[in-house]
Design an enzyme around this catalytic site. Structure first.
Site, PDB file in Angstrom:
ATOM      1  N   LEU A 125      53.496  68.695  61.802  1.00  0.00           N
ATOM      2  CA  LEU A 125      52.887  69.732  61.229  1.00  0.00           C
ATOM      3  C   LEU A 125      51.286  69.753  61.343  1.00  0.00           C
ATOM      4  O   LEU A 125      50.829  68.659  60.987  1.00  0.00           O
ATOM      5  CB  LEU A 125      53.399  69.969  59.920  1.00  0.00           C
ATOM      6  N   HIS A 172      50.915  75.482  61.744  1.00  0.00           N
ATOM      7  CA  HIS A 172      52.163  75.458  61.117  1.00  0.00           C
ATOM      8  C   HIS A 172      51.848  76.216  59.435  1.00  0.00           C
ATOM      9  O   HIS A 172      52.543  76.935  58.840  1.00  0.00           O
ATOM     10  CB  HIS A 172      52.910  74.234  60.713  1.00  0.00           C
ATOM     11  N   GLN A 202      66.061  71.133  73.917  1.00  0.00           N
ATOM     12  CA  GLN A 202      65.057  71.997  74.423  1.00  0.00           C
ATOM     13  C   GLN A 202      63.965  71.137  75.245  1.00  0.00           C
ATOM     14  O   GLN A 202      62.855  71.521  75.888  1.00  0.00           O
ATOM     15  CB  GLN A 202      64.309  72.641  73.506  1.00  0.00           C
ATOM     16  N   GLY A 238      55.052  81.781  66.080  1.00  0.00           N
ATOM     17  CA  GLY A 238      53.456  81.990  66.643  1.00  0.00           C
ATOM     18  C   GLY A 238      53.589  82.593  67.874  1.00  0.00           C
ATOM     19  O   GLY A 238      54.411  82.363  68.894  1.00  0.00           O
ATOM     20  N   GLN A 269      58.771  82.004  73.987  1.00  0.00           N
ATOM     21  CA  GLN A 269      59.538  81.652  73.119  1.00  0.00           C
ATOM     22  C   GLN A 269      59.808  82.728  72.101  1.00  0.00           C
ATOM     23  O   GLN A 269      60.994  83.011  71.749  1.00  0.00           O
ATOM     24  CB  GLN A 269      59.442  80.231  72.421  1.00  0.00           C
ATOM     25  N   SER A 300      47.833  72.835  68.793  1.00  0.00           N
ATOM     26  CA  SER A 300      49.272  72.239  69.132  1.00  0.00           C
ATOM     27  C   SER A 300      49.623  70.972  68.834  1.00  0.00           C
ATOM     28  O   SER A 300      48.657  70.150  68.870  1.00  0.00           O
ATOM     29  CB  SER A 300      49.481  72.509  70.744  1.00  0.00           C
TER      30      SER A 300
HETATM   31  O1  PAF Z   1      58.393  76.012  68.414  1.00  0.00           O
HETATM   32  C1  PAF Z   1      58.904  75.261  67.811  1.00  0.00           C
HETATM   33  O2  PAF Z   1      58.534  74.488  66.961  1.00  0.00           O
HETATM   34  C2  PAF Z   1      60.254  75.093  68.336  1.00  0.00           C
HETATM   35  O3  PAF Z   1      60.570  75.526  69.822  1.00  0.00           O
HETATM   36  C3  PAF Z   1      61.394  75.736  67.495  1.00  0.00           C
HETATM   37  C4  PAF Z   1      61.147  77.058  67.520  1.00  0.00           C
HETATM   38  C5  PAF Z   1      61.319  75.287  66.078  1.00  0.00           C
HETATM   39  C6  PAF Z   1      62.589  75.380  68.072  1.00  0.00           C
HETATM   40  O4  PAF Z   1      63.085  73.951  68.037  1.00  0.00           O
END
Ligand code: PAF
Length: 308
Positions: free
Chosen positions: A39, A43, A67, A153, A159, A191
C-alpha cells in the site's frame, strides 16, 4: 507502528462475512477498498474516499495469483502485511481481510468470470487472462463482502470498466466509486510497481505523463479530431526511450480504438502501456475530464464519479 488503532484483521471468508454483516446490521454503511497490498499514498486516497462515502472502511489485501500471467511478477510482488496494516491504521481503516490463497480459491475450484469485449482491447492482448483473473477475484470479494461502496482508481481504467460491467451484469449489490489517478510529485502515476524502477528508468518513464499532458492540454485548447490527437500521442511517445506496448486513443464506452471523427469531452481517453527496463507501466487521461498530469492545480474527490 502508528499511534492510530490497528485494524481488525480477518483471515477467513466466514470471519470477513460476519464482520461485514455486523457493520450493516448496526446500521452503518460499509466502504471497501480491494488491493493487492504494497500500500502507498494512492491506496490511502482510496481509503479516504471510501471513508467519505461510508461509516466503516474495509480493505482487502490479497496478491491474486490468477491475474498474473506466466513470467509476470507474482513471486516478487512486494508483500508487507505489517507495513500495510500501518498504512490502513493511518487512514482510519477498521477492517482488513487478508486471506490465504486456499480461502479464495478452494481446492477443486473451476470458475472464472469473463467480461468479454471490455477485456479484449488495450492491455488484453498483452496480458492474456489478466482481466478474467481480476473479474473473478473481485466477484468473489464482492460476494464475501455483501452490500457496500467499493472504490477503484482510474489509473487502471480498463480494470475499472471491467469491474463496473461485471458488477452490473452479475447484479451484485455494490456501488462502484471511481477515484482520480494519484500521482507522485514528478507526475508519474503512483503504483506499487514504481519501486522496481531505477533512477534512470524513472526519468525515462516520465515521458508517459508528459505525453498524456500534451494530449490533455491540446484537447483543452480545442483539438477534437481523433486522427490529429492519435498522431500527436504517437509522436510524443515516439521520442521516449521506452518500449511502448500501446499508445492509443480509445472510446470510454467500449475501450475500442477511436480512429476517426470528433472526440467529445469524456468520450475518449489516451491510454499508454510501456516498459521502462522490465517494469510495465500504464497510465491514461480521459479527454475533457482529467487534468493534464503535470497540471499543478489540485486534484481530489471533486473529480470522483459513481456508478451503480
Ligand atoms: O488493482 C488491484 O489492486 C487489483 O487488480 C484488484 C482490483 C485488487 C484485484 O486483485
Amino acid at each position: 507502528m502508528t499511534g492510530r488503532a490497528q485494524p481488525r484483521v480477518l483471515r477467513t471468508v466466514a470471519e470477513w462475512r460476519a464482520a461485514c454483516d455486523a457493520v450493516r446490521s448496526s446500521g452503518r454503511r460499509l466502504g471497501l477498498v480491494p488491493t493487492l497490498g504494497a500500500l502507498h499514498h494512492a491506496h490511502q486516497a482510496l481509503m479516504q474516499a471510501a471513508r467519505a462515502a461510508s461509516d466503516v472502511v474495509g480493505v482487502t489485501i490479497f496478491v491474486n495469483p490468477t491475474q498474473f500471467g506466466p513470467g509476470e511478477d507474482f513471486d516478487r510482488y512486494p508483500r508487507d502485511l505489517a507495513g500495510d496494516l500501518d498504512k490502513c491504521a493511518e487512514a482510519g481503516v477498521e477492517l482488513v481481510f487478508a486471506p490465504e490463497r486456499a480461502e479464495m480459491y478452494p481446492a477443486g475450484e473451476m470458475t472464472r468470470v469473463l467480461v468479454s469485449g471490455l477485456s479484449e482491447g488495450l492491455c488484453g492482448p498483452f496480458r492474456p487472462g489478466h482481466f478474467a483473473g481480476v473479474a473473478t477475484i473481485v466477484a468473489k470479494l464482492f460476494s464475501a463482502t455483501g452490500p457496500c461502496t467499493a472504490v477503484f482508481g482510474r489509473k487502471d481504467y480498463q480494470q475499472l470498466r471491467v469491474i463496473q460491467r461485471m458488477t452490473s451484469d452479475l447484479l451484485l449489490p455494490v456501488r462502484i466509486l471511481e477515484h482520480p489517478t494519484q500521482r507522485d510529485a514528478d507526475g508519474l502515476a503512483t503504483s506499487s510497481r514504481n519501486r522496481y524502477l531505477s533512477a534512470s528508468e524513472r526519468e525515462r518513464a516520465l515521458a508517459i505523463p508528459r505525453a498524456l499532458g500534451v494530449l490533455a492540454q491540446r484537447f483543452a485548447a480545442g483539438t477534437r479530431d481523433a486522427v490529429q490527437l492519435s498522431q500527436l500521442l504517437a509522436a510524443e511517445l515516439g521520442r521516449a526511450e521506452l518500449s511502448v506496448e500501446y499508445a492509443e486513443l480509445a472510446r470510454t464506452s467500449d475501450l475500442q480504438p477511436f480512429t476517426s471523427g470528433t472526440v467529445e469531452p469524456g468520450a475518449a481517453g489516451a491510454f499508454i502501456a510501456a516498459r521502462a527496463g522490465s517494469t510495465r507501466l500504464i497510465d491514461n487521461v480521459i479527454l475533457g475530464e482529467d487534468r493534464a498530469p503535470l497540471d499543478p492545480a489540485p486534484r481530489g474527490p471533486a473529480a470522483e464519479r459513481t456508478s451503480a
